[in-house]
Motif scaffolding. Structure first.
Motif, PDB file in Angstrom:
ATOM      1  N   ASP A   1      44.425  36.192  39.215  1.00  0.00           N
ATOM      2  CA  ASP A   1      43.740  37.100  40.120  1.00  0.00           C
ATOM      3  C   ASP A   1      42.289  36.630  40.170  1.00  0.00           C
ATOM      4  O   ASP A   1      41.664  36.437  39.122  1.00  0.00           O
ATOM      5  CB  ASP A   1      43.832  38.548  39.610  1.00  0.00           C
ATOM      6  N   GLU A   2      41.769  36.447  41.367  1.00  0.00           N
ATOM      7  CA  GLU A   2      40.419  35.911  41.491  1.00  0.00           C
ATOM      8  C   GLU A   2      39.359  36.829  40.903  1.00  0.00           C
ATOM      9  O   GLU A   2      38.224  36.419  40.683  1.00  0.00           O
ATOM     10  CB  GLU A   2      40.095  35.641  42.958  1.00  0.00           C
ATOM     11  N   ARG A   3      39.730  38.072  40.618  1.00  0.00           N
ATOM     12  CA  ARG A   3      38.745  39.015  40.078  1.00  0.00           C
ATOM     13  C   ARG A   3      38.571  38.916  38.572  1.00  0.00           C
ATOM     14  O   ARG A   3      37.642  39.512  38.012  1.00  0.00           O
ATOM     15  CB  ARG A   3      39.149  40.449  40.455  1.00  0.00           C
ATOM     16  N   VAL A   4      39.472  38.204  37.885  1.00  0.00           N
ATOM     17  CA  VAL A   4      39.375  38.097  36.425  1.00  0.00           C
ATOM     18  C   VAL A   4      39.514  36.640  35.998  1.00  0.00           C
ATOM     19  O   VAL A   4      40.085  35.825  36.713  1.00  0.00           O
ATOM     20  CB  VAL A   4      40.444  38.959  35.713  1.00  0.00           C
ATOM     21  N   ALA A   5      38.983  36.325  34.811  1.00  0.00           N
ATOM     22  CA  ALA A   5      39.095  34.976  34.252  1.00  0.00           C
ATOM     23  C   ALA A   5      39.118  35.073  32.739  1.00  0.00           C
ATOM     24  O   ALA A   5      38.504  35.977  32.143  1.00  0.00           O
ATOM     25  CB  ALA A   5      37.927  34.097  34.703  1.00  0.00           C
TER      26      ALA A   5
END
Length: 346
Positions: free
Chosen positions: A116-120
């Motif tokens: 998910d581009e919102r988390v890393a």
């Protein structure tokens, strides 16, 4: 590749054997957040989530997983949904406090799989009970494997061991994991700045480049409030108008100096088609993330910082200087070593 890069929320896994002090450490982070907003995902092995009951009520958002170990009862999609929900609430970082019997390697894989581009992925912090470490390793050999993959080892209850015992325990931990910093603490007291910077900036501040001086000054400004917690770790900074060799920079991020926990900053790549892009780099434990955005106001420059504990600062400084070696214009594939880590929306 132009435009503002997505700024994912780092997801930090907090693990450790039963009784090591994970909840104590988490509560310390929440009580000393200094404007940072932490989302917390707590897992305990049982029908009643005792750990969640013990966590301070200061988190920006808390999700509880009960009646089983998170790595056995939750799939990547389910975890991804939980992380996305917390990230959407505007937190600066998410901490997963795992059960004392959770398998850290499986948790790392799940966070990496929860695309998910919102988390890393923000690293694995493994807490050990220093007085009980030898007995724990003897009784539970798997703990040695957990320590070996940690990005930061926190040696809790350092006040309960002698200087000689601390040295011997540190040597044993270094043998199990020669690259991760080992931070001896009392009461789980680690500086939240190791995980994420303070979010207390204005809209005007957010539009400008965060300089290395700002990063270092931040720690100085909170000297008294943190009771010198940050004295236990070091930082080495590079702020230079020269561009980087992308091949060398990628190698540095993928294999940082021993004792490094986090590497971050902006890199200037002086190659055709790339001069107008600011490469925003982040690395934790060999996991690299690169964002691409337009340069903020002012001339492009390279600003990088390495943060760690037990860091060989001279070796880190030499390694940082090495990334400034001029890139070979004829090395057409060199930039790929850096851009392969670029985070893009699906």
């Amino acid at each position: 590749m132009s435009g503002a890069a997505v700024r994912p929320v780092p997801v930090v896994i907090l693990a450790g054997f039963l009784g090591a002090g994970k909840t104590t450490l988490l509560n310390h982070l929440l009580r000393h957040a200094d404007g940072r907003r932490f989302g917390v995902l707590v897992n305990d092995f049982g029908a009643v989530n005792i750990d969640a009951l013990l966590v301070s009520g200061r988190s920006a958002g808390t999700l509880n997983l009960t009646n089983g170990c998170i790595c056995c009862t939750t799939d990547a999609d389910g975890l991804g949904e939980a992380l996305a929900e917390l990230a959407a609430s505007g937190v600066d970082a998410i901490v997963i406090e795992a059960s004392g019997i959770a398998e850290p390697r499986a948790l790392v894989r799940m966070v990496l799989a929860a695309r998910d581009e919102r988390v890393a992925y923000g690293g694995l912090i493994y807490v050990v009970d220093l007085p009980q470490l030898a007995a724990t390793l003897d009784a539970h050999p798997a703990v040695a494997e957990h320590i070996a993959i940690a990005d930061l080892v926190v040696g809790n209850k350092a006040d309960l061991v002698s200087a000689g015992e601390l040295e011997a325990t540190g040597a044993r931990l270094a043998a199990l994991n020669p690259t991760a910093p080992m931070l001896p603490v009392v009461g789980g007291a680690i500086d939240p700045g190791l995980l994420v910077e303070s979010s207390g900036v204005s809209a005007d501040d957010e539009s400008r480049q965060l300089t290395i001086g700002d990063l270092l000054t931040e720690h100085d400004d909170h000297h008294g409030h943190h009771e010198h917690l940050h004295d236990a770790f070091e930082s080495v900074a590079l702020d230079d108008p020269r561009p980087v060799d992308p091949r060398r920079l990628a190698r540095f991020l993928e294999r940082p100096p021993a004792g490094a926990y986090r590497c971050k900053g902006l890199a200037f790549v002086d190659l055709p088609g790339h001069r107008g892009h600011a490469y925003e780099v982040h690395a934790v434990g060999g996991f690299v993330r690169v964002g691409v955005r337009r340069w903020p106001a002012g001339e492009p420059r390279t600003s990088l910082v390495v943060i760690g504990a037990g860091l060989d600062t001279e070796a880190a400084r030499i390694a940082l200087d090495d990334v400034l070696t001029p890139a070979d214009p004829g090395d057409e594939h060199g930039i790929l070593h850096l851009t392969r880590h670029v985070v893009t929306a699906d």
